[in-house]
Design a protein around this motif. Structure first.
Motif, PDB file in Angstrom:
ATOM      1  N   GLY A  54     160.449 -38.819  39.536  1.00  0.00           N
ATOM      2  CA  GLY A  54     159.716 -40.075  39.637  1.00  0.00           C
ATOM      3  C   GLY A  54     158.227 -39.947  39.402  1.00  0.00           C
ATOM      4  N   ARG A  55     157.824 -38.869  38.716  1.00  0.00           N
ATOM      5  CA  ARG A  55     156.408 -38.707  38.384  1.00  0.00           C
ATOM      6  C   ARG A  55     156.033 -39.619  37.208  1.00  0.00           C
ATOM      7  N   ALA A  56     154.741 -39.832  37.014  1.00  0.00           N
ATOM      8  CA  ALA A  56     154.295 -40.658  35.890  1.00  0.00           C
ATOM      9  C   ALA A  56     154.775 -40.070  34.573  1.00  0.00           C
ATOM     10  N   GLU A  57     154.732 -38.724  34.460  1.00  0.00           N
ATOM     11  CA  GLU A  57     155.174 -38.103  33.213  1.00  0.00           C
ATOM     12  C   GLU A  57     156.685 -38.228  33.009  1.00  0.00           C
ATOM     13  N   ASP A  58     157.456 -38.318  34.110  1.00  0.00           N
ATOM     14  CA  ASP A  58     158.904 -38.531  33.983  1.00  0.00           C
ATOM     15  C   ASP A  58     159.196 -39.913  33.399  1.00  0.00           C
ATOM     16  N   PHE A  59     158.477 -40.913  33.887  1.00  0.00           N
ATOM     17  CA  PHE A  59     158.679 -42.261  33.348  1.00  0.00           C
ATOM     18  C   PHE A  59     158.190 -42.370  31.907  1.00  0.00           C
ATOM     19  N   ARG A  60     157.138 -41.619  31.563  1.00  0.00           N
ATOM     20  CA  ARG A  60     156.683 -41.621  30.167  1.00  0.00           C
ATOM     21  C   ARG A  60     157.760 -41.046  29.238  1.00  0.00           C
ATOM     22  N   ARG A  61     158.476 -40.024  29.707  1.00  0.00           N
ATOM     23  CA  ARG A  61     159.543 -39.440  28.882  1.00  0.00           C
ATOM     24  C   ARG A  61     160.670 -40.447  28.664  1.00  0.00           C
ATOM     25  N   LEU A  62     160.952 -41.251  29.695  1.00  0.00           N
ATOM     26  CA  LEU A  62     161.957 -42.299  29.514  1.00  0.00           C
ATOM     27  C   LEU A  62     161.481 -43.342  28.503  1.00  0.00           C
ATOM     28  N   GLN A  63     160.220 -43.736  28.614  1.00  0.00           N
ATOM     29  CA  GLN A  63     159.676 -44.726  27.690  1.00  0.00           C
ATOM     30  C   GLN A  63     159.635 -44.200  26.257  1.00  0.00           C
ATOM     31  N   ASP A  64     159.373 -42.892  26.104  1.00  0.00           N
ATOM     32  CA  ASP A  64     159.375 -42.289  24.772  1.00  0.00           C
ATOM     33  C   ASP A  64     160.759 -42.369  24.129  1.00  0.00           C
ATOM     34  N   ARG A  65     161.792 -42.475  24.982  1.00  0.00           N
ATOM     35  CA  ARG A  65     163.162 -42.621  24.474  1.00  0.00           C
ATOM     36  C   ARG A  65     163.571 -44.087  24.368  1.00  0.00           C
ATOM     37  N   THR A 171     172.397 -38.573  27.834  1.00  0.00           N
ATOM     38  CA  THR A 171     172.053 -37.334  28.528  1.00  0.00           C
ATOM     39  C   THR A 171     170.574 -37.360  28.892  1.00  0.00           C
ATOM     40  N   SER A 172     170.221 -36.688  29.965  1.00  0.00           N
ATOM     41  CA  SER A 172     168.833 -36.694  30.423  1.00  0.00           C
ATOM     42  C   SER A 172     167.986 -35.735  29.590  1.00  0.00           C
ATOM     43  N   PRO A 173     166.672 -35.905  29.601  1.00  0.00           N
ATOM     44  CA  PRO A 173     165.781 -35.012  28.841  1.00  0.00           C
ATOM     45  C   PRO A 173     165.915 -33.558  29.280  1.00  0.00           C
ATOM     46  N   ASP A 174     165.432 -32.661  28.430  1.00  0.00           N
ATOM     47  CA  ASP A 174     165.479 -31.234  28.738  1.00  0.00           C
ATOM     48  C   ASP A 174     164.813 -30.947  30.080  1.00  0.00           C
ATOM     49  N   GLY A 175     165.477 -30.140  30.897  1.00  0.00           N
ATOM     50  CA  GLY A 175     164.921 -29.737  32.183  1.00  0.00           C
ATOM     51  C   GLY A 175     165.305 -30.631  33.337  1.00  0.00           C
ATOM     52  N   TRP A 176     165.910 -31.793  33.055  1.00  0.00           N
ATOM     53  CA  TRP A 176     166.251 -32.731  34.122  1.00  0.00           C
ATOM     54  C   TRP A 176     167.632 -32.464  34.722  1.00  0.00           C
ATOM     55  N   SER A 177     168.444 -31.645  34.085  1.00  0.00           N
ATOM     56  CA  SER A 177     169.808 -31.419  34.573  1.00  0.00           C
ATOM     57  C   SER A 177     169.953 -30.084  35.295  1.00  0.00           C
ATOM     58  N   ASP A 178     168.836 -29.583  35.831  1.00  0.00           N
ATOM     59  CA  ASP A 178     168.863 -28.290  36.506  1.00  0.00           C
ATOM     60  C   ASP A 178     169.228 -28.407  37.987  1.00  0.00           C
ATOM     61  N   GLY A 179     169.610 -29.595  38.435  1.00  0.00           N
ATOM     62  CA  GLY A 179     169.972 -29.788  39.836  1.00  0.00           C
ATOM     63  C   GLY A 179     171.318 -29.163  40.172  1.00  0.00           C
ATOM     64  N   MET A 180     171.675 -29.279  41.459  1.00  0.00           N
ATOM     65  CA  MET A 180     172.894 -28.615  41.924  1.00  0.00           C
ATOM     66  C   MET A 180     173.851 -29.566  42.640  1.00  0.00           C
ATOM     67  N   LEU A 181     173.801 -30.864  42.305  1.00  0.00           N
ATOM     68  CA  LEU A 181     174.807 -31.786  42.840  1.00  0.00           C
ATOM     69  C   LEU A 181     176.160 -31.457  42.215  1.00  0.00           C
ATOM     70  N   ARG A 182     177.191 -31.446  43.015  1.00  0.00           N
ATOM     71  CA  ARG A 182     178.528 -31.078  42.536  1.00  0.00           C
ATOM     72  C   ARG A 182     179.028 -32.029  41.450  1.00  0.00           C
ATOM     73  N   ASP A 183     179.656 -31.462  40.437  1.00  0.00           N
ATOM     74  CA  ASP A 183     180.341 -32.238  39.385  1.00  0.00           C
ATOM     75  C   ASP A 183     179.426 -33.285  38.745  1.00  0.00           C
ATOM     76  N   THR A 184     178.147 -32.961  38.623  1.00  0.00           N
ATOM     77  CA  THR A 184     177.169 -33.931  38.114  1.00  0.00           C
ATOM     78  C   THR A 184     176.530 -33.429  36.832  1.00  0.00           C
ATOM     79  N   MET A 185     176.516 -34.285  35.811  1.00  0.00           N
ATOM     80  CA  MET A 185     175.907 -33.947  34.526  1.00  0.00           C
ATOM     81  C   MET A 185     174.452 -34.443  34.443  1.00  0.00           C
ATOM     82  N   TYR A 186     174.005 -35.176  35.455  1.00  0.00           N
ATOM     83  CA  TYR A 186     172.647 -35.737  35.489  1.00  0.00           C
ATOM     84  C   TYR A 186     172.392 -36.646  34.284  1.00  0.00           C
ATOM     85  N   SER A 187     173.393 -37.482  33.984  1.00  0.00           N
ATOM     86  CA  SER A 187     173.210 -38.502  32.951  1.00  0.00           C
ATOM     87  C   SER A 187     172.241 -39.572  33.455  1.00  0.00           C
TER      88      SER A 187
END
Length: 561
Positions: A54-65, A171-187
């Motif tokens: 939820g950082r400003a740069e995270d939202f900018r990456r969404l807007q860039d897409r 799919t989420s941007p590079d580096g966003w799917s490094d979490g550890m929630l079970r069975d989660t692709m971080y879409s």
């Protein structure tokens, strides 16, 4: 020592009789005890959108897409910045709500452990912005601009898994799917992933107490350092408040014993402060600052925070006024200095009251400590410190003790005014590549004035008789004016609480000028050259005013702008 208390009548949020709820695709996700104070109280609905931290740069990456945040229920991880900043970033893009969860990659907690916190983008009672909550019968109808307009709620690891493991979309941007929630692709989620957020918190009024004790100085009793710790917490609060409060009491006992039995005579006074309602955004401390704003930065020369002083063992981090860098580094080697932000309890002292402040911590470099949960216990802290809690607490107490003794004992205050020269110069360099219609001559001149004033004071110190108490007092008065003079006099503390132009937040800061300049160079709609020139002039004159205050008497001032 002499002791006293002060009372404030403040407004806080508590859970209502109806639980806050989160529904995913029409089904209730398991309930949680966690909540976020000062969230907007309403029920909203929208499609899910994963936005990393939820950082400003995270939202900018969404807007860039070309992903629109408008109307979405945003899911973000806890960590890296405060809950309030995450919610403010989402609200600025018209999100409908924010859900915050602890990802197992950052937190080693049980999957059903709830998070607690607040989302006021500020400190103190948000319903008395800029003035103290001393008398509840005289409250004007006011509220902080930092209160969010959208609901926000914490969810557990288990709840986050139930939602995010089923998200569709891109799919989420590079580096966003490094979490550890079970069975989660971080879409990122799609339009069919509808989430309903229902917040039923209630606003209540409470009387709180701050508790103080003072050891009065033997020469300059009207100059004092304050050492403070919050004593409230969500849950057990062992690392959040127990350790800091214990250190506060032990430091008071130790220094009192040195005076009674060892002949120690501090020249200046030491105030010990136990703050209430810290978990709601340094409410007790900020209300006290608001109550005595006009006199504090003329008499209080430093603040040391003991909050969260131990949460790990393999890293020592500190945040402080540049005036205190040298003192801290000479006391404790291998210090990692970090920016002071809204989540630091020393922040309102530094940026609202203009008091040189310091906060430090022994911490873990790998996992975030579970502050704001029921897992903040003595057993948890022992695990995070590799069973060295007492040893680290002793070391922390020694660091605070040594810094305090050097600040109250030496004839001259151990505050290095030259450190701000490089801080101001760095901001000037950041602003250097300006469009042709904008000139930096004023700012360069003000920076030069500060540099000359700081150099002149250092020269005066070298050439002064430091056994002359009156001469030392005059020099100390000049040193004490620096931090307070960096508070912008052109903005209202009611509208912009954190007025420090170098370390605060708002359009009056040099960091905001850098951002505005980028908008001008990029041709953005938000760019306004006339507004920039006005903000630039006010910031420049604030620095020049600080240089004048440091210079001392009117016949020593340099106003050649």
């Amino acid at each position: 020592m002499s002791t006293w208390t002060d009372e404030h009548y403040v407004k806080i949020h508590e859970p209502g009789s109806s639980n806050n709820r989160v529904l995913f695709r029409g089904n209730v996700v398991e309930t949680t005890e966690g909540y976020l104070a000062y969230s907007a109280i309403k029920t909203v609905q929208g499609a899910a959108l994963y936005a990393h931290y939820g950082r400003a740069e995270d939202f900018r990456r969404l807007q860039d897409r070309n992903i629109d945040v408008n109307g979405k229920v945003v899911l973000v991880r806890a960590g890296l910045l405060s809950f309030a900043e995450k919610v403010a970033n989402a609200a600025s893009l018209n999100a409908s709500a924010v859900l915050i969860y602890p990802d197992p990659v950052n937190y080693s907690i049980k999957e059903d452990t709830a998070l607690f916190g607040h989302v006021h983008l500020g400190t103190g009672d948000p319903y008395t912005p800029g003035f103290p909550s001393f008398n509840h019968t005289q409250f004007p109808p006011a509220q902080s601009s930092g209160l969010p307009s959208i609901p926000a709620q914490t969810i557990t690891i288990k709840q986050a898994t139930a939602i995010m493991s089923k998200l569709g979309g891109r799919t989420s941007p590079d580096g966003w799917s490094d979490g550890m929630l079970r069975d989660t692709m971080y879409s990122l989620g799609d339009e069919g992933d509808i989430i309903t957020v229902e917040v039923n918190n209630v606003l209540i009024q409470k009387k709180i107490h701050n508790v103080f004790g003072v050891i009065k100085g033997y020469m300059d009793a009207d100059r004092y350092i304050v050492i403070g710790a919050q004593r409230d917490a969500w849950g057990p609060g062992y690392a959040r408040s127990t350790v800091g409060t214990s250190l506060l009491v032990e430091l008071a006992r130790t220094i009192t014993d040195m005076i009674k039995n060892d002949g120690f005579k501090p020249k200046r006074s030491i105030v010990f402060a136990s703050w209430s309602a810290g978990e709601f955004g340094s409410v007790g401390a900020t209300e006290w600052l608001e109550g005595y704003l006009t006199s504090l930065n003329m008499k209080m020369f430093s603040y040391i925070s003991l909050d969260e002083v131990i949460s790990g063992f393999d890293s020592f981090k500190a945040t402080a006024s540049p005036l205190l860098y040298e003192l801290l580094e000479s006391t404790m080697k291998q210090v990692i200095m970090e920016p002071m932000g809204l989540s630091h309890s020393a922040y309102p002292f530094q940026t609202f009251s203009g008091i040189p402040s310091i906060s430090f911590r022994f911490t873990s470099s790998s996992k975030s400590y579970p502050f704001g949960t029921i897992e903040d216990t003595d057993q948890t802290l022992e695990r995070y410190t590799s069973y060295n809690t007492l040893k680290l607490a002793k070391t922390a107490g020694e660091v605070v003790g040594l810094v305090t003794l050097r600040l109250v004992h030496d004839h001259l205050l151990k505050l290095n005014v030259a450190k701000y020269t490089s801080v101001i110069l760095y901001m000037v360099i950041c602003l250097f590549l300006t469009p042709k219609e904008l000139k930096l001559d004023w700012l360069l001149s003000a920076q030069g004035s500060y540099d000359r004033a700081a150099s002149a004071l250092i020269s005066a110190i070298r050439n002064s008789d430091l056994d002359d108490m009156e001469q030392c007092r005059i020099i100390n008065n000049r040193i004490m004016r620096v931090e307070g003079s960096l508070l912008s006099p052109y903005v209202s503390p009611r509208e912009s609480l954190f007025r420090h132009i170098l370390l605060g937040s708002g359009s009056h800061t040099l960091a905001a000028l850098v951002d505005h300049l980028e908008a001008i160079k990029g041709g953005h709609e938000s760019a306004d050259i006339d507004q920039f020139k006005n903000q630039f002039a006010l910031a420049t004159w604030t620095i020049q005013g600080c240089a004048n205050a440091l210079a001392g008497e009117v016949w020593d001032m340099d106003n050649e702008i």
